[in-house]
Scaffold this motif. Structure first.
Motif, PDB file in Angstrom:
ATOM      1  N   GLY A 181      40.929  83.833 151.193  1.00 46.78           N
ATOM      2  CA  GLY A 181      40.515  82.834 150.218  1.00 46.78           C
ATOM      3  C   GLY A 181      39.245  82.115 150.609  1.00 46.78           C
ATOM      4  N   LEU A 182      39.101  81.816 151.902  1.00 48.12           N
ATOM      5  CA  LEU A 182      37.906  81.124 152.377  1.00 48.12           C
ATOM      6  C   LEU A 182      36.640  81.948 152.163  1.00 48.12           C
ATOM      7  CD1 LEU A 182      39.161  79.555 155.728  1.00 48.12           C
ATOM      8  CD2 LEU A 182      38.238  78.295 153.778  1.00 48.12           C
ATOM      9  N   VAL A 183      36.709  83.236 152.501  1.00 43.95           N
ATOM     10  CA  VAL A 183      35.521  84.075 152.382  1.00 43.95           C
ATOM     11  C   VAL A 183      35.126  84.253 150.919  1.00 43.95           C
ATOM     12  CG1 VAL A 183      34.527  86.347 152.850  1.00 43.95           C
ATOM     13  CG2 VAL A 183      35.973  85.265 154.549  1.00 43.95           C
ATOM     14  N   GLN A 184      36.116  84.404 150.049  1.00 46.55           N
ATOM     15  CA  GLN A 184      35.783  84.516 148.627  1.00 46.55           C
ATOM     16  C   GLN A 184      35.159  83.219 148.109  1.00 46.55           C
ATOM     17  OE1 GLN A 184      35.546  87.002 146.673  1.00 46.55           O
ATOM     18  NE2 GLN A 184      35.173  85.930 144.739  1.00 46.55           N
ATOM     19  N   GLY A 185      35.711  82.080 148.505  1.00 48.33           N
ATOM     20  CA  GLY A 185      35.152  80.805 148.090  1.00 48.33           C
ATOM     21  C   GLY A 185      33.738  80.611 148.593  1.00 48.33           C
ATOM     22  N   LEU A 186      33.494  80.957 149.857  1.00 43.54           N
ATOM     23  CA  LEU A 186      32.149  80.852 150.417  1.00 43.54           C
ATOM     24  C   LEU A 186      31.184  81.789 149.696  1.00 43.54           C
ATOM     25  CD1 LEU A 186      30.178  79.780 152.550  1.00 43.54           C
ATOM     26  CD2 LEU A 186      31.081  81.525 154.136  1.00 43.54           C
ATOM     27  N   SER A 187      31.648  82.999 149.396  1.00 46.97           N
ATOM     28  CA  SER A 187      30.808  83.959 148.671  1.00 46.97           C
ATOM     29  C   SER A 187      30.409  83.416 147.301  1.00 46.97           C
ATOM     30  CB  SER A 187      31.545  85.290 148.499  1.00 46.97           C
ATOM     31  OG  SER A 187      31.836  85.878 149.748  1.00 46.97           O
ATOM     32  N   GLU A 188      31.358  82.839 146.606  1.00 49.79           N
ATOM     33  CA  GLU A 188      31.065  82.294 145.280  1.00 49.79           C
ATOM     34  C   GLU A 188      30.126  81.090 145.378  1.00 49.79           C
ATOM     35  OE1 GLU A 188      34.533  81.651 142.875  1.00 49.79           O
ATOM     36  OE2 GLU A 188      35.350  83.645 143.315  1.00 49.79           O
ATOM     37  N   MET A 204      23.791  74.316 152.797  1.00 50.89           N
ATOM     38  CA  MET A 204      24.740  74.519 153.884  1.00 50.89           C
ATOM     39  C   MET A 204      24.617  73.437 154.938  1.00 50.89           C
ATOM     40  SD  MET A 204      26.674  76.969 153.137  1.00 50.89           S
ATOM     41  CE  MET A 204      26.711  78.023 151.689  1.00 50.89           C
ATOM     42  N   GLY A 205      23.408  72.956 155.153  1.00 52.72           N
ATOM     43  CA  GLY A 205      23.208  71.889 156.114  1.00 52.72           C
ATOM     44  C   GLY A 205      23.970  70.632 155.756  1.00 52.72           C
ATOM     45  N   VAL A 206      24.108  70.376 154.460  1.00 55.91           N
ATOM     46  CA  VAL A 206      24.818  69.188 154.001  1.00 55.91           C
ATOM     47  C   VAL A 206      26.323  69.433 153.915  1.00 55.91           C
ATOM     48  CG1 VAL A 206      25.166  67.625 152.051  1.00 55.91           C
ATOM     49  CG2 VAL A 206      22.850  68.235 152.752  1.00 55.91           C
ATOM     50  N   ILE A 207      26.725  70.478 153.208  1.00 51.77           N
ATOM     51  CA  ILE A 207      28.160  70.631 152.948  1.00 51.77           C
ATOM     52  C   ILE A 207      28.938  71.067 154.185  1.00 51.77           C
ATOM     53  CG2 ILE A 207      27.664  71.153 150.519  1.00 51.77           C
ATOM     54  CD1 ILE A 207      28.555  74.025 151.050  1.00 51.77           C
ATOM     55  N   GLU A 218      30.175  78.308 159.083  1.00 47.18           N
ATOM     56  CA  GLU A 218      29.306  78.103 160.238  1.00 47.18           C
ATOM     57  C   GLU A 218      28.765  79.417 160.798  1.00 47.18           C
ATOM     58  OE1 GLU A 218      28.180  75.379 161.460  1.00 47.18           O
ATOM     59  OE2 GLU A 218      29.417  73.852 160.499  1.00 47.18           O
ATOM     60  N   ASN A 219      29.593  80.454 160.782  1.00 46.52           N
ATOM     61  CA  ASN A 219      29.235  81.702 161.460  1.00 46.52           C
ATOM     62  C   ASN A 219      28.759  82.821 160.547  1.00 46.52           C
ATOM     63  OD1 ASN A 219      30.159  81.458 164.506  1.00 46.52           O
ATOM     64  ND2 ASN A 219      31.663  80.378 163.267  1.00 46.52           N
ATOM     65  N   ARG A 220      28.901  82.662 159.223  1.00 40.78           N
ATOM     66  CA  ARG A 220      28.606  83.787 158.347  1.00 40.78           C
ATOM     67  C   ARG A 220      27.607  83.510 157.220  1.00 40.78           C
ATOM     68  NH1 ARG A 220      30.247  86.252 161.996  1.00 40.78           N
ATOM     69  NH2 ARG A 220      32.069  87.644 162.100  1.00 40.78           N
ATOM     70  N   TRP A 221      27.314  82.250 156.898  1.00 42.61           N
ATOM     71  CA  TRP A 221      26.498  82.038 155.703  1.00 42.61           C
ATOM     72  C   TRP A 221      25.103  82.635 155.840  1.00 42.61           C
ATOM     73  CZ3 TRP A 221      21.815  79.827 154.908  1.00 42.61           C
ATOM     74  CH2 TRP A 221      21.315  78.926 155.858  1.00 42.61           C
ATOM     75  N   LYS A 222      24.509  82.577 157.034  1.00 38.23           N
ATOM     76  CA  LYS A 222      23.150  83.101 157.210  1.00 38.23           C
ATOM     77  C   LYS A 222      23.113  84.612 157.015  1.00 38.23           C
ATOM     78  CE  LYS A 222      21.282  79.452 160.167  1.00 38.23           C
ATOM     79  NZ  LYS A 222      20.674  79.131 161.494  1.00 38.23           N
ATOM     80  N   THR A 223      24.057  85.328 157.632  1.00 34.52           N
ATOM     81  CA  THR A 223      24.061  86.785 157.488  1.00 34.52           C
ATOM     82  C   THR A 223      24.446  87.182 156.065  1.00 34.52           C
ATOM     83  OG1 THR A 223      26.293  86.743 158.462  1.00 34.52           O
ATOM     84  CG2 THR A 223      24.468  87.343 159.900  1.00 34.52           C
ATOM     85  N   SER A 280      32.701  89.444 155.279  1.00 38.72           N
ATOM     86  CA  SER A 280      31.828  88.535 154.533  1.00 38.72           C
ATOM     87  C   SER A 280      31.051  89.245 153.431  1.00 38.72           C
ATOM     88  CB  SER A 280      30.852  87.843 155.484  1.00 38.72           C
ATOM     89  OG  SER A 280      30.048  88.779 156.179  1.00 38.72           O
ATOM     90  N   SER A 281      31.156  90.560 153.358  1.00 37.39           N
ATOM     91  CA  SER A 281      30.445  91.354 152.349  1.00 37.39           C
ATOM     92  C   SER A 281      30.986  91.133 150.944  1.00 37.39           C
ATOM     93  CB  SER A 281      30.523  92.841 152.687  1.00 37.39           C
ATOM     94  OG  SER A 281      31.868  93.283 152.818  1.00 37.39           O
TER      95      SER A 281
END
Length: 290
Positions: A181-188, A204-207, A218-223, A280-281
């Protein structure tokens, strides 16, 4: 101690290394591919064996980290399996992400042979294994766990007995349900920010300093933003894990609508050619669909 480690994949290879280097234990390794076992010996010293039974022969504790239920049965109760070589009183610690049913099955089989058994799936990914910072969730008898825990600690940031046999695997299912659920939410969220024309780094710096923060963020948004997925925990393995979660939910009566949906999203990623991509894909699926 004399220990054995069965399965030298991206997780098992460094975990067995920590037993030798941090723990100073005498380690014998086994891998289905003998070349991988030889590579481990060249890096860490110690020894390899041609079968699980031979690797386990003199071990106080035998560790395993293989692919699935069938792989686990193969290295324990199969021909030349570890159980046939272990001495009475030795302990088998299974780090495979498998079903609770196979954990209970092997706990019973081990008990009949006078062996201890702990199901101990891990969380933290390849980086956690390499850095010796895994979360380990265990099921089994308290006295057996107490003997194994100090050795597991060589590659663990946290280790906890969750309950009787199978409880470790059930806890790992909770872990995978939450991650899906977290990865899908982050993807969206990333996809939405792009479509809205926002500066994603500022977003991302703010939220990431508020309630939306997570390890995945923290570990996947950049990639994810760069479309890089050739690392990490493979989609194929995540679908295997989510399949175990969904099958268990059907048995227990738990409702997992979001998990079932995300599992189908991962099926789409597999069709896109992402079977070995990091989990994360999921964001790539959204970008493909516009």
């Amino acid at each position: 101690m004399k220990v054995a480690f069965l399965g030298l994949g991206v997780m098992g290879f460094p975990m067995a290394g920590h037993l030798a280097v941090r723990g100073g234990h005498e380690v014998t390794v086994y891998n289905r591919s003998a070349a991988k076992a030889q590579a481990w010996v060249e890096k860490y010293g110690n020894a390899s064996a041609p079968t699980p039974a031979e690797a386990a022969g003199d071990a106080d504790i035998v560790f395993a980290c293989v692919g699935n239920d069938d792989d686990l049965r193969s290295v324990t109760t199969g021909p030349d399996g570890a159980f046939s070589g272990m001495r009475k009183g030795a302990i088998f610690v299974d780090h495979t992400t498998a079903s609770a049913d196979v954990a209970r099955e092997l706990y019973e089989a081990a008990g009949k042979l006078g062996l201890g058994f702990v199901d101990a799936p891990v969380s933290g990914g390849q980086a956690g294994a390499e850095n010796g910072a895994l979360g380990v969730m265990c099921g089994g008898d308290p006295d057996v766990y107490a003997k194994a825990e100090p050795v597991i600690a060589h590659y663990a940031k946290a280790c906890q007995l969750m309950g009787p046999a199978g409880a470790g695997q059930l806890t790992k299912m909770v872990n995978q349900i939450c991650i899906a659920g977290l990865v899908q939410g982050l993807s969206e969220g990333i996809h939405f920010a792009r479509k809205a024309g926002l500066d994603l780094e500022k977003v991302m710096g703010v939220i990431s300093k508020g309630a939306a923060q997570s390890w995945q963020m923290e570990n996947r948004w950049k990639t994810m933003n760069e479309g890089k997925f050739d690392f990490g925990f493979a989609v194929d393995w995540m679908r295997k894990d989510l399949g175990i979660c969904l099958a268990t939910a059907r048995h227990t009566g738990a409702q997992l609508p979001v998990t079932a949906l995300v599992d189908q999203f991962y099926a789409d990623v597999q069709v896109m050619g992402g079977k070995r991509w990091d989990t994360s894909s999921l964001v790539a699926r959204l970008e493909r669909k516009g």
